[in-house]
Design a protein around this motif. Structure first.
Motif, PDB file in Angstrom:
ATOM      1  N   LEU A   1      12.019  11.478  10.732  1.00  0.00           N
ATOM      2  CA  LEU A   1      12.061  10.019  10.578  1.00  0.00           C
ATOM      3  C   LEU A   1      10.657   9.426  10.518  1.00  0.00           C
ATOM      4  O   LEU A   1      10.395   8.499   9.736  1.00  0.00           O
ATOM      5  N   GLU A   2       9.735   9.975  11.301  1.00  0.00           N
ATOM      6  CA  GLU A   2       8.354   9.477  11.266  1.00  0.00           C
ATOM      7  C   GLU A   2       7.695   9.811   9.929  1.00  0.00           C
ATOM      8  O   GLU A   2       7.005   8.975   9.333  1.00  0.00           O
ATOM      9  N   ALA A   3       7.904  11.025   9.433  1.00  0.00           N
ATOM     10  CA  ALA A   3       7.343  11.408   8.132  1.00  0.00           C
ATOM     11  C   ALA A   3       7.916  10.522   7.021  1.00  0.00           C
ATOM     12  O   ALA A   3       7.181  10.092   6.117  1.00  0.00           O
ATOM     13  N   LEU A   4       9.211  10.238   7.092  1.00  0.00           N
ATOM     14  CA  LEU A   4       9.833   9.384   6.075  1.00  0.00           C
ATOM     15  C   LEU A   4       9.334   7.948   6.167  1.00  0.00           C
ATOM     16  O   LEU A   4       9.190   7.270   5.152  1.00  0.00           O
ATOM     17  N   ALA A   5       9.031   7.493   7.373  1.00  0.00           N
ATOM     18  CA  ALA A   5       8.467   6.150   7.537  1.00  0.00           C
ATOM     19  C   ALA A   5       7.111   6.051   6.836  1.00  0.00           C
ATOM     20  O   ALA A   5       6.794   5.034   6.212  1.00  0.00           O
ATOM     21  N   VAL A   6       6.330   7.125   6.911  1.00  0.00           N
ATOM     22  CA  VAL A   6       5.050   7.152   6.204  1.00  0.00           C
ATOM     23  C   VAL A   6       5.280   7.066   4.700  1.00  0.00           C
ATOM     24  O   VAL A   6       4.610   6.305   3.996  1.00  0.00           O
ATOM     25  N   ALA A   7       6.251   7.824   4.188  1.00  0.00           N
ATOM     26  CA  ALA A   7       6.555   7.798   2.749  1.00  0.00           C
ATOM     27  C   ALA A   7       7.006   6.406   2.313  1.00  0.00           C
ATOM     28  O   ALA A   7       6.570   5.906   1.268  1.00  0.00           O
ATOM     29  N   ILE A   8       7.856   5.789   3.103  1.00  0.00           N
ATOM     30  CA  ILE A   8       8.358   4.452   2.779  1.00  0.00           C
ATOM     31  C   ILE A   8       7.205   3.452   2.759  1.00  0.00           C
ATOM     32  O   ILE A   8       7.079   2.636   1.840  1.00  0.00           O
ATOM     33  N   THR A   9       6.339   3.534   3.761  1.00  0.00           N
ATOM     34  CA  THR A   9       5.200   2.621   3.837  1.00  0.00           C
ATOM     35  C   THR A   9       4.266   2.808   2.653  1.00  0.00           C
ATOM     36  O   THR A   9       3.796   1.839   2.060  1.00  0.00           O
ATOM     37  N   LEU A  10       4.008   4.059   2.295  1.00  0.00           N
ATOM     38  CA  LEU A  10       3.121   4.329   1.168  1.00  0.00           C
ATOM     39  C   LEU A  10       3.714   3.785  -0.131  1.00  0.00           C
ATOM     40  O   LEU A  10       3.002   3.175  -0.940  1.00  0.00           O
ATOM     41  N   ASN A  11       5.006   3.973  -0.332  1.00  0.00           N
ATOM     42  CA  ASN A  11       5.633   3.438  -1.544  1.00  0.00           C
ATOM     43  C   ASN A  11       5.572   1.919  -1.575  1.00  0.00           C
ATOM     44  O   ASN A  11       5.359   1.322  -2.631  1.00  0.00           O
ATOM     45  N   THR A  12       5.755   1.302  -0.428  1.00  0.00           N
ATOM     46  CA  THR A  12       5.662  -0.152  -0.359  1.00  0.00           C
ATOM     47  C   THR A  12       4.253  -0.608  -0.700  1.00  0.00           C
ATOM     48  O   THR A  12       4.062  -1.553  -1.467  1.00  0.00           O
ATOM     49  N   GLY A  13       3.267   0.092  -0.146  1.00  0.00           N
ATOM     50  CA  GLY A  13       1.871  -0.238  -0.431  1.00  0.00           C
ATOM     51  C   GLY A  13       1.546  -0.074  -1.899  1.00  0.00           C
ATOM     52  O   GLY A  13       0.853  -0.901  -2.505  1.00  0.00           O
ATOM     53  N   ALA A  14       2.057   1.003  -2.497  1.00  0.00           N
ATOM     54  CA  ALA A  14       1.806   1.241  -3.917  1.00  0.00           C
ATOM     55  C   ALA A  14       2.421   0.130  -4.769  1.00  0.00           C
ATOM     56  O   ALA A  14       1.803  -0.338  -5.732  1.00  0.00           O
ATOM     57  N   ALA A  15       3.613  -0.306  -4.423  1.00  0.00           N
ATOM     58  CA  ALA A  15       4.246  -1.404  -5.166  1.00  0.00           C
ATOM     59  C   ALA A  15       3.430  -2.684  -5.026  1.00  0.00           C
ATOM     60  O   ALA A  15       3.271  -3.443  -5.986  1.00  0.00           O
ATOM     61  N   PHE A  16       2.883  -2.913  -3.842  1.00  0.00           N
ATOM     62  CA  PHE A  16       2.056  -4.094  -3.596  1.00  0.00           C
ATOM     63  C   PHE A  16       0.793  -4.046  -4.462  1.00  0.00           C
ATOM     64  O   PHE A  16       0.454  -5.002  -5.154  1.00  0.00           O
ATOM     65  N   VAL A  17       0.114  -2.898  -4.464  1.00  0.00           N
ATOM     66  CA  VAL A  17      -1.103  -2.731  -5.259  1.00  0.00           C
ATOM     67  C   VAL A  17      -0.799  -2.870  -6.749  1.00  0.00           C
ATOM     68  O   VAL A  17      -1.489  -3.591  -7.478  1.00  0.00           O
ATOM     69  N   TYR A  18       0.250  -2.200  -7.208  1.00  0.00           N
ATOM     70  CA  TYR A  18       0.570  -2.261  -8.633  1.00  0.00           C
ATOM     71  C   TYR A  18       1.081  -3.637  -9.049  1.00  0.00           C
ATOM     72  O   TYR A  18       0.917  -4.036 -10.196  1.00  0.00           O
ATOM     73  N   SER A  19       1.662  -4.368  -8.134  1.00  0.00           N
ATOM     74  CA  SER A  19       2.069  -5.740  -8.449  1.00  0.00           C
ATOM     75  C   SER A  19       0.847  -6.585  -8.763  1.00  0.00           C
ATOM     76  O   SER A  19       0.873  -7.414  -9.691  1.00  0.00           O
ATOM     77  N   SER A  20      -0.243  -6.364  -8.019  1.00  0.00           N
ATOM     78  CA  SER A  20      -1.469  -7.122  -8.318  1.00  0.00           C
ATOM     79  C   SER A  20      -2.031  -6.711  -9.675  1.00  0.00           C
ATOM     80  O   SER A  20      -2.558  -7.542 -10.420  1.00  0.00           O
ATOM     81  N   ARG A  21      -1.904  -5.445 -10.035  1.00  0.00           N
ATOM     82  CA  ARG A  21      -2.376  -4.967 -11.348  1.00  0.00           C
ATOM     83  C   ARG A  21      -1.520  -5.569 -12.470  1.00  0.00           C
ATOM     84  O   ARG A  21      -2.033  -5.938 -13.527  1.00  0.00           O
ATOM     85  N   ILE A  22      -0.216  -5.642 -12.243  1.00  0.00           N
ATOM     86  CA  ILE A  22       0.684  -6.236 -13.229  1.00  0.00           C
ATOM     87  C   ILE A  22       0.346  -7.699 -13.435  1.00  0.00           C
ATOM     88  O   ILE A  22       0.284  -8.190 -14.578  1.00  0.00           O
ATOM     89  N   LEU A  23       0.094  -8.408 -12.359  1.00  0.00           N
ATOM     90  CA  LEU A  23      -0.270  -9.818 -12.463  1.00  0.00           C
ATOM     91  C   LEU A  23      -1.570  -9.974 -13.250  1.00  0.00           C
ATOM     92  O   LEU A  23      -1.678 -10.842 -14.133  1.00  0.00           O
ATOM     93  N   GLU A  24      -2.544  -9.109 -12.975  1.00  0.00           N
ATOM     94  CA  GLU A  24      -3.807  -9.141 -13.709  1.00  0.00           C
ATOM     95  C   GLU A  24      -3.590  -8.872 -15.200  1.00  0.00           C
ATOM     96  O   GLU A  24      -4.150  -9.567 -16.059  1.00  0.00           O
ATOM     97  N   ALA A  25      -2.752  -7.875 -15.522  1.00  0.00           N
ATOM     98  CA  ALA A  25      -2.463  -7.564 -16.927  1.00  0.00           C
ATOM     99  C   ALA A  25      -1.773  -8.743 -17.604  1.00  0.00           C
ATOM    100  O   ALA A  25      -2.129  -9.124 -18.733  1.00  0.00           O
ATOM    101  N   TYR A  26      -0.799  -9.318 -16.918  1.00  0.00           N
ATOM    102  CA  TYR A  26      -0.094 -10.470 -17.472  1.00  0.00           C
ATOM    103  C   TYR A  26      -1.066 -11.615 -17.744  1.00  0.00           C
ATOM    104  O   TYR A  26      -1.048 -12.222 -18.819  1.00  0.00           O
TER     105      TYR A  26
END
Length: 114
Positions: free
Chosen positions: A83-108
Motif C-alpha cells: 500500500l505504501e509503494a502504491l501510494a508513491v505511484a499514485i502520488t507520482l502520477n498525480t504530480g506528472a499530471a500536474f506538471v503536464y497540465s502546465s505544459r498543456i496550458l503553455e502549448a495552448y
C-alpha cells in the motif's frame, strides 16, 4: 474478485510463449534485459518487487501486476508495504499530471496567440 489473477497469469504465459516460439530473438532480448535489470545488488528482492508493482500501476500492465504480485507475496512483502509503494505511484502520477497540465496550458497559450 474482479480479475482472476491466477488465470490471467496462466493465459499471459501461454501468449508470451507463443510469441517467443514465433520469434525466439524477442525472448532472447527480453531475457537479457530482464537479467540485467534483475541483478541483485543494493536492493533486496522484496523491494525490487514492490518497485515493480508501483511501476506496473503507472504503466497499467495487467500481466506485470500478476507476475510481480505473485513474486512480491513470495518475497514476503506485506500488504502495508504494498500500500505504501502504491501510494508513491499514485502520488507520482498525480504530480506528472500536474506538471503536464502546465505544459498543456503553455502549448495552448502559444497556439492561441493571434
Amino acid at each position: 474478485m474482479v480479475v482472476n489473477w491466477q488465470e490471467s497469469l496462466g493465459e499471459a504465459v501461454k501468449a508470451l510463449g507463443a510469441l517467443a516460439k514465433g520469434n525466439p530473438g524477442i525472448m532472447d532480448g527480453y531475457k537479457a534485459l530482464d537479467g540485467a535489470g534483475s541483478a541483485h545488488g543494493a536492493l533486496d528482492l522484496k523491494t525490487r518487487e514492490l518497485i515493480s508493482l508501483a511501476v506496473a500501476a503507472t504503466t497499467r500492465c495487467d500481466t506485470c501486476i500478476a507476475v510481480h504480485a505473485k513474486a512480491a507475496a513470495e518475497a514476503g512483502a506485506s500488504r502495508e508495504e504494498l500500500l505504501e509503494a502504491l501510494a508513491v505511484a499514485i502520488t507520482l502520477n498525480t504530480g506528472a499530471a500536474f506538471v503536464y497540465s502546465s505544459r498543456i496550458l503553455e502549448a495552448y497559450d502559444t497556439f492561441s496567440k493571434k
